[in-house]
Scaffold this active site. Structure first.
Site, PDB file in Angstrom:
ATOM      1  N   ASN A  56     105.373  62.247  52.030  1.00 46.22           N
ATOM      2  CA  ASN A  56     104.130  61.555  52.351  1.00 46.22           C
ATOM      3  C   ASN A  56     103.054  62.125  51.420  1.00 46.22           C
ATOM      4  O   ASN A  56     102.717  63.305  51.516  1.00 46.22           O
ATOM      5  CB  ASN A  56     103.783  61.823  53.821  1.00 46.22           C
ATOM      6  N   VAL A  57     102.524  61.286  50.530  1.00 45.19           N
ATOM      7  CA  VAL A  57     101.560  61.812  49.538  1.00 45.19           C
ATOM      8  C   VAL A  57     100.289  62.349  50.184  1.00 45.19           C
ATOM      9  O   VAL A  57      99.552  63.113  49.562  1.00 45.19           O
ATOM     10  CB  VAL A  57     101.191  60.754  48.456  1.00 45.19           C
ATOM     11  N   SER A 135      92.142  48.976  42.085  1.00 44.85           N
ATOM     12  CA  SER A 135      92.202  47.555  42.470  1.00 44.85           C
ATOM     13  C   SER A 135      90.877  46.922  42.063  1.00 44.85           C
ATOM     14  O   SER A 135      89.839  47.610  42.074  1.00 44.85           O
ATOM     15  CB  SER A 135      92.362  47.427  43.992  1.00 44.85           C
ATOM     16  N   TYR A 148      89.839  50.114  52.277  1.00 44.11           N
ATOM     17  CA  TYR A 148      90.635  49.937  51.049  1.00 44.11           C
ATOM     18  C   TYR A 148      89.732  49.944  49.813  1.00 44.11           C
ATOM     19  O   TYR A 148      90.010  50.627  48.825  1.00 44.11           O
ATOM     20  CB  TYR A 148      91.410  48.620  51.147  1.00 44.11           C
ATOM     21  N   ALA A 150      86.766  51.216  49.522  1.00 44.69           N
ATOM     22  CA  ALA A 150      86.207  52.564  49.321  1.00 44.69           C
ATOM     23  C   ALA A 150      87.248  53.483  48.698  1.00 44.69           C
ATOM     24  O   ALA A 150      86.933  54.282  47.809  1.00 44.69           O
ATOM     25  CB  ALA A 150      85.725  53.133  50.658  1.00 44.69           C
ATOM     26  N   LYS A 152      89.693  52.652  46.727  1.00 42.83           N
ATOM     27  CA  LYS A 152      89.941  52.286  45.330  1.00 42.83           C
ATOM     28  C   LYS A 152      88.720  52.570  44.450  1.00 42.83           C
ATOM     29  O   LYS A 152      88.861  52.916  43.280  1.00 42.83           O
ATOM     30  CB  LYS A 152      90.361  50.811  45.234  1.00 42.83           C
ATOM     31  N   ILE A 181      98.689  40.550  43.033  1.00 43.85           N
ATOM     32  CA  ILE A 181     100.014  40.712  42.425  1.00 43.85           C
ATOM     33  C   ILE A 181     101.048  40.381  43.513  1.00 43.85           C
ATOM     34  O   ILE A 181     100.904  40.820  44.662  1.00 43.85           O
ATOM     35  CB  ILE A 181     100.239  42.172  41.929  1.00 43.85           C
TER      36      ILE A 181
HETATM   37  N1  LIG Z   1      99.857  43.876  45.308  1.00 41.50           N
HETATM   38  C1  LIG Z   1      98.579  43.678  44.957  1.00 41.50           C
HETATM   39  O1  LIG Z   1      98.068  42.551  44.923  1.00 41.50           O
HETATM   40  C2  LIG Z   1      97.729  44.862  44.584  1.00 41.50           C
HETATM   41  C3  LIG Z   1      96.472  44.608  44.050  1.00 41.50           C
HETATM   42  C4  LIG Z   1      95.670  45.684  43.682  1.00 41.50           C
HETATM   43  C5  LIG Z   1      96.140  46.981  43.856  1.00 41.50           C
HETATM   44  N2  LIG Z   1      97.359  47.187  44.387  1.00 41.50           N
HETATM   45  C6  LIG Z   1      97.793  48.582  44.553  1.00 41.50           C
HETATM   46  O2  LIG Z   1      99.042  48.761  43.928  1.00 41.50           O
HETATM   47  C7  LIG Z   1      99.739  49.824  44.579  1.00 41.50           C
HETATM   48  C8  LIG Z   1     101.136  49.358  44.943  1.00 41.50           C
HETATM   49  O3  LIG Z   1     101.020  48.253  45.824  1.00 41.50           O
HETATM   50  P1  LIG Z   1     102.199  47.204  46.088  1.00 41.50           P
HETATM   51  O4  LIG Z   1     101.557  45.897  46.173  1.00 41.50           O
HETATM   52  O5  LIG Z   1     103.317  47.444  45.155  1.00 41.50           O
HETATM   53  O6  LIG Z   1     102.593  47.638  47.582  1.00 41.50           O
HETATM   54  P2  LIG Z   1     104.002  47.915  48.283  1.00 41.50           P
HETATM   55  O7  LIG Z   1     103.705  47.954  49.740  1.00 41.50           O
HETATM   56  O8  LIG Z   1     105.037  46.973  47.789  1.00 41.50           O
HETATM   57  O9  LIG Z   1     104.363  49.379  47.770  1.00 41.50           O
HETATM   58  C9  LIG Z   1     103.653  50.510  48.183  1.00 41.50           C
HETATM   59  C10 LIG Z   1     104.607  51.689  48.220  1.00 41.50           C
HETATM   60  O10 LIG Z   1     103.863  52.840  48.640  1.00 41.50           O
HETATM   61  C11 LIG Z   1     104.685  53.570  49.562  1.00 41.50           C
HETATM   62  N3  LIG Z   1     103.860  54.401  50.424  1.00 41.50           N
HETATM   63  C12 LIG Z   1     103.013  53.978  51.407  1.00 41.50           C
HETATM   64  N4  LIG Z   1     102.474  55.040  52.014  1.00 41.50           N
HETATM   65  C13 LIG Z   1     102.965  56.146  51.393  1.00 41.50           C
HETATM   66  C14 LIG Z   1     102.785  57.538  51.587  1.00 41.50           C
HETATM   67  N5  LIG Z   1     101.986  58.016  52.569  1.00 41.50           N
HETATM   68  N6  LIG Z   1     103.464  58.399  50.784  1.00 41.50           N
HETATM   69  C15 LIG Z   1     104.303  57.937  49.834  1.00 41.50           C
HETATM   70  N7  LIG Z   1     104.516  56.623  49.609  1.00 41.50           N
HETATM   71  C16 LIG Z   1     103.852  55.750  50.389  1.00 41.50           C
HETATM   72  C17 LIG Z   1     105.398  52.486  50.346  1.00 41.50           C
HETATM   73  O11 LIG Z   1     106.530  52.989  51.043  1.00 41.50           O
HETATM   74  C18 LIG Z   1     105.741  51.489  49.258  1.00 41.50           C
HETATM   75  O12 LIG Z   1     106.987  51.800  48.658  1.00 41.50           O
HETATM   76  C19 LIG Z   1      98.885  50.214  45.781  1.00 41.50           C
HETATM   77  O13 LIG Z   1      98.101  51.341  45.458  1.00 41.50           O
HETATM   78  C20 LIG Z   1      97.992  48.995  45.980  1.00 41.50           C
HETATM   79  O14 LIG Z   1      96.794  49.320  46.621  1.00 41.50           O
HETATM   80  C21 LIG Z   1      98.176  46.168  44.754  1.00 41.50           C
END
Ligand SMILES: NC(=O)c1ccc[n+]([C@@H]2O[C@H](COP(=O)([O-])OP(=O)(O)OC[C@H]3O[C@@H](n4cnc5c(N)ncnc54)[C@H](O)[C@@H]3O)[C@@H](O)[C@H]2O)c1
Length: 240
Positions: A56-57, A135, A148, A150, A152, A181
């Site tokens: 857990n990060v 983001s 969220y 805040a 980012k 995405i």
């Molecule tokens: N998908 C979008 O539209 C979008 C847009 C802007 C930013 N983002 C950012 O991109 C990043 C990835 O998002 P995604 O869309 O691939 O989401 P996702 O849910 O597919 O992947 C997120 C990953 O983070 C892991 N995770 C969650 N909590 C964790 C923790 N406490 N410790 C370790 N791992 C943990 C999850 O298990 C998952 O594998 C995120 O930071 C998200 O905020 C996504």
């Protein structure tokens, strides 16, 4: 022909089990890097060539142990990609303290924890690349996303501050700011919110995880050696 060759580089990617992190791990593997994924879950699809550690990060002590173990087993770390992220949306008057804390803890403190524990290693080696995943909603804000947005916006400040601190050790620190995405994270959006977001995208379609992955890998390559403290939007013109 321009080719990104990351053979011999060891890359840590948080949140590599799914979505953007998973795709980023795949592209790093294609570029020849050794990938270690840190995630609370097992990968959504098997990822040949990547090692996964469950962590857990948000837990600083566990992240520190993980990073020391990786240095001990791999010998070194070259790149850190802080990608793990969650969302717990509600308008601010309905947002509970735990919704706020959970999102800040994973998205912002999680990135700080990883940077904190890898920074001394990068300073000693006088090299390193850090890419944080922000983001566009950390730049513009959005209804229901106080926690969220805040977190980012915090990632953007963290990126710029750490870029100034680590530049003298030849460490590049940048962020990407994706728009919509197509990943599991956005599948939790309501159909109305999804349609509204899509309608904002000038290029007409949501991005794919590899669109973000390619930029992250570029930022970790020598092609980007003169870029630091930068935030690159990858959003098809969703926010200009
Ligand atoms: N998908 C979008 O539209 C979008 C847009 C802007 C930013 N983002 C950012 O991109 C990043 C990835 O998002 P995604 O869309 O691939 O989401 P996702 O849910 O597919 O992947 C997120 C990953 O983070 C892991 N995770 C969650 N909590 C964790 C923790 N406490 N410790 C370790 N791992 C943990 C999850 O298990 C998952 O594998 C995120 O930071 C998200 O905020 C996504």
């Amino acid at each position: 022909m321009i080719k990104i060759d990351l053979k011999g580089k060891v890359v840590i990617i948080t949140g590599a089990a799914s979505g953007i992190g998973h795709s980023t791990a795949e592209v790093f593997i294609q570029a020849g890097a050794t990938v270690v994924g840190l995630d609370i879950h097992a990968p959504s699809q098997p990822l040949k060539g990547a090692q996964f550690l469950e962590v857990n990060v948000a837990n600083s002590a566990n992240v520190g142990k993980c990073i020391n173990d990786i240095i001990a087993t791999q010998g070194h770390i070259d790149c850190l990609v802080n990608n793990a992220g969650i969302s717990k949306d509600a308008p601010v008057w309905k947002m509970t303290e735990s919704m706020w804390d959970d999102v800040i803890d994973v998205n912002l403190k999680g990135a700080f924890n990883c940077i904190h524990h890898v920074a001394s290693h990068f300073r000693e080696r006088q090299l390193g690349k850090i890419v944080n995943v922000a983001s566009i909603n950390g730049m513009r804000g959005k209804f229901g996303l106080a926690n969220y947005a805040a977190s980012k916006a915090g990632i953007i400040g963290l990126t710029k501050a750490v870029a100034t601190e680590l530049a003298r050790y030849h460490v590049n620190v940048n962020a990407v700011a994706p728009g919509l995405i197509a990943t599991p994270l956005v599948m939790s959006m309501t159909p109305e919110a999804l349609a509204k977001s899509k309608s904002e995208i000038l290029l007409g379609e949501p991005g794919q995880p590899e669109d973000v992955a390619h930029t992250i890998v570029f930022l970790c390559s020598d092609l980007a050696k003169h870029i630091t403290g930068e935030i690159i939007k990858i959003d098809g013109g969703q926010y200009i």
